[in-house]
Design a protein around this motif. Structure first.
Motif: not given
Length: 254
Positions: A34-38, A140-150, A178-184
């Motif tokens: 799920i992708l979206g701005p802040n 089901v695994l739910m992850l809220d912005e798991p790569t923030q700050g990496l 919310h990071d465009l780079h990280v759509v897996m």
């Protein structure tokens, strides 16, 4: 049959409607981003699916006895309170040594049980949070912005780990970013959220959708910075274009 679904869900905080008429379903074994701005309601949607937040309209449907593993957005660790990785895995539910070791091994943190939580790097901390979420063998695994700050390599490594977890356990994955780079690259579906669902589809389809580009203020021109295994630098002679799954984590896709 979906594991968990939102059916025409609205969530309000006072007079503010944060989520409007959101419907989605997570099927067994799929990876959904799920992708979206802040401020677009992503964390709110996750909390509604988890049952932490009440919905004003619509309903959340969960498979009976659904096991959910949750990796929260930020873990506030009290820097003055020493706690080891092993002890942290037993909060709030005690877990045996064998299960703890297996969980740490699964996320590439074998032998780190005695480390202090406060001494871990950002990437290591995310892996420990993931290990804890995996302890209950979630469906089901739910992850809220798991790569923030990496950094980008840390992100790429974490996504490979998520792909591995899905492959080895069959767990579905719902990830918020919310990071465009990280759509897996391995996302089966990307859902763009901005209070409502703007568009959804495969990473490739969504990256070309005008709604997506508008949502992130991207002009109609120019390639998108999706984190994908595909890359556009030249291949050496004789190397075909058919197998685009080798790893280019080190390349800068920005």
């Amino acid at each position: 049959m979906s594991l968990i679904a939102a059916d025409h869900v609205c969530v309000r905080f006072g007079a503010d409607e944060v989520l409007h008429d959101v419907s989605l379903a997570i099927m067994p074994g799929e990876i959904v981003t799920i992708l979206g701005p802040n401020g677009s309601g992503k964390s709110t949607l996750l909390r509604a699916l988890l049952g932490i937040l009440p919905v004003a309209e619509g309903r959340i449907l969960r498979q009976a006895d659904l096991r959910i593993g949750y990796v929260p957005q930020r873990l506030m660790i009290d820097r003055t309170m020493p706690i080891t990785v092993r002890r942290f895995l037993s909060l709030p539910v005690r877990v045996g040594d064998a299960a703890a070791s297996e969980a740490l091994g699964r996320v590439g943190m074998a032998g780190h049980g005695g480390d202090q939580m406060t001494a871990l790097s950002g990437g290591q901390l995310q892996r420990v949070l993931l290990a804890r979420a995996m302890l209950g063998a979630p469906q089901v695994l739910m992850l809220d912005e798991p790569t923030q700050g990496l950094d980008q390599q840390g992100e790429a490594a974490f996504y490979r780990l998520i792909e591995e977890v899905r492959r080895n356990t069959g767990a579905a994955v719902l990830m918020v970013s919310h990071d465009l780079h990280v759509v897996m690259a391995a996302s089966d579906r990307v859902i763009c959220l901005n209070g409502h669902i703007c568009c959804e589809g495969t990473p490739r389809v969504v990256s070309n959708a005008p709604e997506y580009r508008a949502l992130f203020g991207l002009g109609t021109q120019g390639a998108l910075a999706l984190y994908q295994h595909e890359h556009d630098h030249d291949h050496p002679p004789g190397e075909g274009h058919a197998h685009h799954h080798h790893d280019h984590a080190g390349h800068d896709h920005a």
